[in-house]
Design a protein around this motif. Structure first.
Motif, mmCIF file in Angstrom:
data_model
loop_
_atom_site.group_PDB
_atom_site.id
_atom_site.type_symbol
_atom_site.label_atom_id
_atom_site.label_comp_id
_atom_site.label_asym_id
_atom_site.label_seq_id
_atom_site.Cartn_x
_atom_site.Cartn_y
_atom_site.Cartn_z
ATOM 1 N N LEU A 33 0.838 -1.195 0.000
ATOM 2 C CA LEU A 33 0.000 0.000 0.000
ATOM 3 C C LEU A 33 0.877 1.250 0.000
ATOM 4 C CD1 LEU A 33 -2.210 -2.088 0.969
ATOM 5 C CD2 LEU A 33 -3.182 -0.180 2.267
ATOM 6 N N PRO A 34 0.416 2.336 -0.656
ATOM 7 C CA PRO A 34 1.190 3.580 -0.578
ATOM 8 C C PRO A 34 1.263 4.070 0.863
ATOM 9 C CG PRO A 34 -0.975 3.964 -1.558
ATOM 10 C CD PRO A 34 -0.812 2.490 -1.458
ATOM 11 N N GLY A 35 2.442 4.464 1.289
ATOM 12 C CA GLY A 35 2.616 4.933 2.652
ATOM 13 C C GLY A 35 2.204 6.382 2.826
ATOM 14 N N PRO A 36 2.230 6.885 4.058
ATOM 15 C CA PRO A 36 1.828 8.270 4.318
ATOM 16 C C PRO A 36 2.584 9.301 3.496
ATOM 17 C CG PRO A 36 1.965 7.045 6.374
ATOM 18 C CD PRO A 36 2.510 6.147 5.318
ATOM 19 N N ALA A 37 3.875 9.099 3.266
ATOM 20 C CA ALA A 37 4.655 10.077 2.505
ATOM 21 C C ALA A 37 4.184 10.156 1.059
ATOM 22 C CB ALA A 37 6.142 9.719 2.557
ATOM 23 N N ALA A 38 3.771 9.021 0.473
ATOM 24 C CA ALA A 38 3.322 9.008 -0.919
ATOM 25 C C ALA A 38 1.960 9.658 -1.088
ATOM 26 C CB ALA A 38 3.276 7.570 -1.428
ATOM 27 N N LEU A 39 1.213 9.797 0.007
ATOM 28 C CA LEU A 39 -0.145 10.334 -0.063
ATOM 29 C C LEU A 39 -0.227 11.748 0.499
ATOM 30 C CD1 LEU A 39 -2.174 7.143 0.916
ATOM 31 C CD2 LEU A 39 -1.823 8.117 -1.360
ATOM 32 N N ARG A 40 0.882 12.461 0.445
ATOM 33 C CA ARG A 40 0.888 13.873 0.829
ATOM 34 C C ARG A 40 0.870 14.739 -0.422
ATOM 35 N NH1 ARG A 40 1.723 15.531 6.028
ATOM 36 N NH2 ARG A 40 1.995 13.829 7.526
ATOM 37 N N CYS A 41 0.240 15.906 -0.306
ATOM 38 C CA CYS A 41 0.143 16.841 -1.424
ATOM 39 C C CYS A 41 1.535 17.251 -1.887
ATOM 40 C CB CYS A 41 -0.670 18.065 -0.997
ATOM 41 S SG CYS A 41 -0.706 19.402 -2.213
ATOM 42 N N GLY A 42 1.715 17.311 -3.208
ATOM 43 C CA GLY A 42 3.001 17.710 -3.754
ATOM 44 C C GLY A 42 3.296 19.179 -3.580
ATOM 45 N N ARG A 43 2.326 19.960 -3.091
ATOM 46 C CA ARG A 43 2.535 21.406 -2.907
ATOM 47 C C ARG A 43 2.579 21.794 -1.427
ATOM 48 N NH1 ARG A 43 -0.906 22.291 -8.190
ATOM 49 N NH2 ARG A 43 0.839 22.143 -9.653
ATOM 50 N N CYS A 44 1.531 21.470 -0.668
ATOM 51 C CA CYS A 44 1.508 21.901 0.737
ATOM 52 C C CYS A 44 2.009 20.829 1.698
ATOM 53 C CB CYS A 44 0.098 22.333 1.135
ATOM 54 S SG CYS A 44 -1.092 20.967 1.265
ATOM 55 N N ARG A 45 2.168 19.591 1.215
ATOM 56 C CA ARG A 45 2.663 18.455 1.987
ATOM 57 C C ARG A 45 1.706 17.996 3.085
ATOM 58 N NH1 ARG A 45 5.025 15.766 -1.032
ATOM 59 N NH2 ARG A 45 5.864 14.533 0.705
ATOM 60 N N GLN A 46 0.447 18.378 2.985
ATOM 61 C CA GLN A 46 -0.565 17.867 3.908
ATOM 62 C C GLN A 46 -1.113 16.535 3.378
ATOM 63 O OE1 GLN A 46 -1.729 19.317 7.020
ATOM 64 N NE2 GLN A 46 0.274 20.239 6.607
ATOM 65 N N PRO A 47 -1.725 15.713 4.249
ATOM 66 C CA PRO A 47 -2.268 14.433 3.776
ATOM 67 C C PRO A 47 -3.374 14.643 2.749
ATOM 68 C CG PRO A 47 -2.124 14.476 6.181
ATOM 69 C CD PRO A 47 -1.861 15.874 5.712
ATOM 70 N N CYS A 48 -3.427 13.748 1.757
ATOM 71 C CA CYS A 48 -4.492 13.759 0.762
ATOM 72 C C CYS A 48 -5.608 12.804 1.175
ATOM 73 C CB CYS A 48 -3.947 13.341 -0.610
ATOM 74 S SG CYS A 48 -2.862 14.558 -1.381
ATOM 75 N N PRO B 12 0.470 18.534 -14.284
ATOM 76 C CA PRO B 12 0.568 17.196 -13.719
ATOM 77 C C PRO B 12 0.648 17.185 -12.200
ATOM 78 C CG PRO B 12 2.709 17.911 -14.516
ATOM 79 C CD PRO B 12 1.738 19.002 -14.872
ATOM 80 N N GLN B 13 0.186 16.063 -11.634
ATOM 81 C CA GLN B 13 0.373 15.708 -10.233
ATOM 82 C C GLN B 13 -0.039 16.837 -9.283
ATOM 83 O OE1 GLN B 13 0.552 12.717 -11.581
ATOM 84 N NE2 GLN B 13 2.147 11.914 -10.262
ATOM 85 N N GLY B 14 0.941 17.484 -8.598
ATOM 86 C CA GLY B 14 0.610 18.572 -7.663
ATOM 87 C C GLY B 14 -0.231 18.072 -6.511
ATOM 88 N N PRO B 15 -1.477 18.549 -6.386
ATOM 89 C CA PRO B 15 -2.322 18.153 -5.268
ATOM 90 C C PRO B 15 -3.031 16.819 -5.487
ATOM 91 C CG PRO B 15 -3.484 19.732 -6.624
ATOM 92 C CD PRO B 15 -2.114 19.585 -7.229
ATOM 93 N N LEU B 16 -2.678 16.094 -6.551
ATOM 94 C CA LEU B 16 -3.386 14.865 -6.922
ATOM 95 C C LEU B 16 -2.388 13.729 -7.129
ATOM 96 C CD1 LEU B 16 -5.414 16.777 -9.582
ATOM 97 C CD2 LEU B 16 -6.524 15.667 -7.632
#
Length: 390
Positions: free
Chosen positions: A42-57, A94-98
């Motif tokens: 499963l993707p870990g917590p670091a992989a599921l953080r926003c690429g801009r603000c670094r908060q959890p998605c 691409p990517q960013g908050p997604l």
């Protein structure tokens, strides 16, 4: 999924039917906690953080999309996660908050029976709340349902993906239930609520084939009040009438040749948006358009459309191909309007590995592209309420 374009629609699910959105029923759904497919990688917590603000998605949606010609993808689900911060959506591209992940399993696996799940839920599943752990024992975050490797320091009974969700749960009442458990040893007060303010609202996604009737007649019947779509020429004539009516004497100074040129002027962006409107007008409530290895996405604008070089190859070396797109209508179901900045998009386009690789049935990250509406794209068909247009 079947050949041709398939459309997804959001359908409300009551508490008595929430069992249909659990992992064992291979759901397609919007929001809520992920109904994970496989349990490996499963993707870990670091992989599921926003690429801009670094908060959890949070889980935006998941789509069950098995490949019937691939035994290793008898079960296959795509998971799309999105940041909850509106400011992170200012930039297209691409990517960013997604982010998006793909997982697949063969029919014979160590998690699910080979036969389809029953149409009625087992009694224990019907009454059960969100799982605390996967069957393999890995803890899940009590707030978002993703991997929760960080345990509460006091009771050690609940997991979190990080300090943000531990603090949120503490404010939401875990402090009291944690104290009760410490005093009595009874964990019944610590049941996990189905929903919280971090999660997007939960809906089932119903899939239907796109009907080809929109191709039968590309002209517009002005007497059809239900489905009338103005052509680009009609729209431009209305716009020019509005301009000439509202500017008074200033417009009277324009010569006939200039006015004619203005009336006939139609940008490429106008044409693309008009094609988008016409295509979705038959089913204006669609939130998903799915067509792997078939028809490509329909764009809302001529701006910020990716070229082939903009779509990176998979880690296995194979190119990525279009699989599905998320439509702006989904925004109307997410309750994300605010007086400040809100989550927004014109369309979100998901590209996946053409070879559908999947080592050890782990979760593979794929590619998502965000396109916004252009400044002039403001009028969608009746029944298709875009939340906003950038």
């Amino acid at each position: 999924m079947a050949p041709g374009v398939e459309l997804g629609f959001a359908a409300a699910v009551g508490p008595a039917e929430a069992w249909r959105l659990r992992s064992a029923y291979f759901p397609s759904k919007v929001g809520g906690r992920p109904a994970w497919l496989g349990e490996a990688g499963l993707p870990g917590p670091a992989a599921l953080r926003c690429g801009r603000c670094r908060q959890p998605c949070a889980l935006l949606l998941q789509l069950y999309a098995p490949l019937r010609d691939r035994p290793d993808a008898f079960h296959r689900t795509l998971f799309v996660f999105a940041c909850r911060g509106g400011a992170c959506y200012r930039l297209p591209g691409p990517q960013g908050p997604l982010c998006v992940f793909r997982n697949q399993l063969p029919r014979r696996n160590g998690i699910y029976p080979e036969e389809p799940p029953p149409e009625e839920p087992p009694p224990e599943l019907a009454a059960a709340g969100p799982p605390r752990r996967l069957r393999c024992g890995a803890a899940l975050c009590r707030i978002c349902g993703c991997l929760g490797p960080h345990a509460c320091g006091r009771c050690r009974r609940v997991g979190y993906c990080g300090p943000e969700h531990q603090a949120l749960d503490w404010r939401r009442g875990h402090r009291r239930s944690c104290e009760q458990h410490a005093a009595s040893g009874d964990g019944s007060a610590d049941a996990i609520p189905e929903h919280n303010e971090f999660l997007f609202p939960e809906y089932e996604i119903l899939i239907e084939p796109e009907e080809p009737e929109f191709l039968a007649d590309s002209t517009v019947n002005p007497d059809d009040e239900q489905g009338a779509i103005e052509t680009s020429k009609d729209l431009k004539e209305q716009e020019e009438f509005h301009v000439t009516s509202s500017t008074g004497e200033a417009c009277q100074s324009l010569d006939e040749e200039t006015l004619e040129a203005m009336a006939k002027h139609e940008t490429e962006d106008d044409k693309i948006f008009q094609m988008f409107k016409e295509r979705i007008a038959v089913e204006p409530e669609q939130i998903i358009r799915y067509c792997r290895e078939g028809e490509g996405p329909i764009w809302v604008s001529g701006e910020n459309t990716p070229e082939e070089k903009d779509i990176p190859n998979c880690l296995c070396g194979a190119r990525r191909i279009f699989e599905f797109q998320i439509m702006p209508q989904l925004l109307n179901h997410l309750q994300v309007d605010s007086l400040g900045e809100s989550i927004d998009w014109g369309t979100l386009v998901v590209y996946t590995c053409a070879n559908n690789c999947g080592e050890e049935n782990e979760y593979m990250e794929e590619f998502i592209w965000k396109q916004d509406f252009s400044a002039g794209s403001v009028c969608l068909p009746s029944g298709y309420e875009a939340k906003s247009s950038k």
